[in-house]
Motif scaffolding. Structure first.
Motif, PDB file in Angstrom:
ATOM      1  N   GLN A   3      35.237  36.612  43.816  1.00  0.00           N
ATOM      2  CA  GLN A   3      36.341  36.023  43.343  1.00  0.00           C
ATOM      3  C   GLN A   3      36.730  34.412  44.439  1.00  0.00           C
ATOM      4  N   HIS A  65      35.371  36.256  32.679  1.00  0.00           N
ATOM      5  CA  HIS A  65      36.638  36.638  32.782  1.00  0.00           C
ATOM      6  C   HIS A  65      37.894  36.321  32.128  1.00  0.00           C
ATOM      7  N   SER A  67      40.378  38.397  30.679  1.00  0.00           N
ATOM      8  CA  SER A  67      41.020  39.662  31.124  1.00  0.00           C
ATOM      9  C   SER A  67      41.387  40.507  31.729  1.00  0.00           C
ATOM     10  N   TRP A  68      42.634  40.807  32.401  1.00  0.00           N
ATOM     11  CA  TRP A  68      42.099  42.066  33.553  1.00  0.00           C
ATOM     12  C   TRP A  68      40.965  43.019  33.115  1.00  0.00           C
ATOM     13  N   ASP A  70      38.299  43.367  32.084  1.00  0.00           N
ATOM     14  CA  ASP A  70      36.690  43.397  31.647  1.00  0.00           C
ATOM     15  C   ASP A  70      36.183  44.056  33.365  1.00  0.00           C
ATOM     16  N   ALA A  86      36.386  42.753  43.966  1.00  0.00           N
ATOM     17  CA  ALA A  86      37.670  42.414  43.208  1.00  0.00           C
ATOM     18  C   ALA A  86      38.858  41.979  44.771  1.00  0.00           C
ATOM     19  N   ALA A  90      44.208  43.309  45.492  1.00  0.00           N
ATOM     20  CA  ALA A  90      44.275  44.637  44.742  1.00  0.00           C
ATOM     21  C   ALA A  90      44.114  45.883  45.884  1.00  0.00           C
ATOM     22  N   THR A 138      38.077  33.524  39.260  1.00  0.00           N
ATOM     23  CA  THR A 138      39.678  33.087  38.671  1.00  0.00           C
ATOM     24  C   THR A 138      40.132  34.048  36.644  1.00  0.00           C
ATOM     25  N   ARG A 139      40.312  34.536  36.670  1.00  0.00           N
ATOM     26  CA  ARG A 139      41.278  34.653  34.491  1.00  0.00           C
ATOM     27  C   ARG A 139      40.850  33.271  34.470  1.00  0.00           C
ATOM     28  N   HIS A 141      42.682  31.228  31.760  1.00  0.00           N
ATOM     29  CA  HIS A 141      43.683  31.449  30.334  1.00  0.00           C
ATOM     30  C   HIS A 141      43.204  31.019  28.589  1.00  0.00           C
TER      31      HIS A 141
END
Length: 234
Positions: A3, A65, A67-68, A70, A86, A90, A138-139, A141
């Motif tokens: 991350q 990455h 989706s939550w 994955d 993570a 979290a 990060t995800r 979008h």
């Protein structure tokens, strides 16, 4: 790292200061059983080229990455224990802390060079374990690859671990499909493992950037063309 690009954060949360990496990960086997049941029953799934996952030795599993879900589908799908990295948030969120902490996940400060995360991941890899990293930090979008950070390249060159590019397709449809009482189609594709050569000179930021882009192009190559994003020139 997963991350972050890992710069030592100026101030760490109270939880992170007292958190210690749990080498035993006491509930990992239990959670893996639950994840595999959800993986089998909750989606139509397939893994392409599972033979590319080394059975032993230090391995970095690098994922896109989107989706939550994955990390969860990858942990359920691959046939060896994996330590995920993570975001530190979290570990501070009561809704998911009960899952990530006893699973033995490594907390990472996003947007910073997190030396604690580097040390913990290095311990796993040098002990012959596997670590899960999302290099983008990060995800996405849009569903397509965005620029990755250099944490993966630093860790791979520092430890000499194998890197396995792991492309994920279909996870954003899991919840919408479940709401319609259907199962989403999820595909996980493993590319051939490779190592990153730091070269003979001192490892510079420019060299880390070069190695990061190389690794991301290896990941882009196993994704559908519309998902390659900024690495579409593969």
């Amino acid at each position: 790292m997963t991350q972050s690009t890992m710069r030592a954060p100026g101030k760490q949360s109270t939880f992170t200061r007292r958190w210690k990496w749990n080498k035993r990960a006491p509930l990992r086997s239990f959670y893996n059983g639950w994840l595999r049941a959800w993986y089998v029953l909750g989606m139509r799934h397939r893994v392409i080229h599972p033979e590319h996952m080394p059975k032993t030795g230090g391995v970095i599993v690098m994922i896109n990455h989107i989706s939550w879900a994955d990390p969860f589908v990858v942990l359920a799908a691959l046939g060896r224990p994996i330590t995920p990295m993570a975001k530190v948030e979290a570990f501070e969120d009561w809704r998911v802390r009960w899952l990530v902490e006893p699973y033995g996940a490594i907390p990472v400060h996003r947007g910073a060079v997190d030396l604690h995360a580097i040390k913990s991941a290095t311990e796993v890899l040098r002990a012959g374990g596997a670590v899960l990293i999302a290099p983008e930090g990060t995800r996405s979008h849009t569903g397509a690859l965005i620029h990755a950070q250099e944490g993966l390249a630093f860790l791979a060159t520092h430890t000499g671990a194998w890197v396995v590019p792991t492309g994920i397709v279909g996870t954003p449809e899991i919840l919408p499909a479940l709401k319609r009482l259907r199962r989403a189609a999820v595909t996980i594709t493993l590319g051939e493992p490779f190592k990153l050569d730091p070269g003979h000179e001192k490892l510079s930021h420019a060299r880390l950037r070069e190695l990061t882009d190389y690794a991301m192009r290896r990941l882009a190559a196993i994704l559908p063309a519309p998902m390659r994003g900024v690495y579409a020139d593969v």
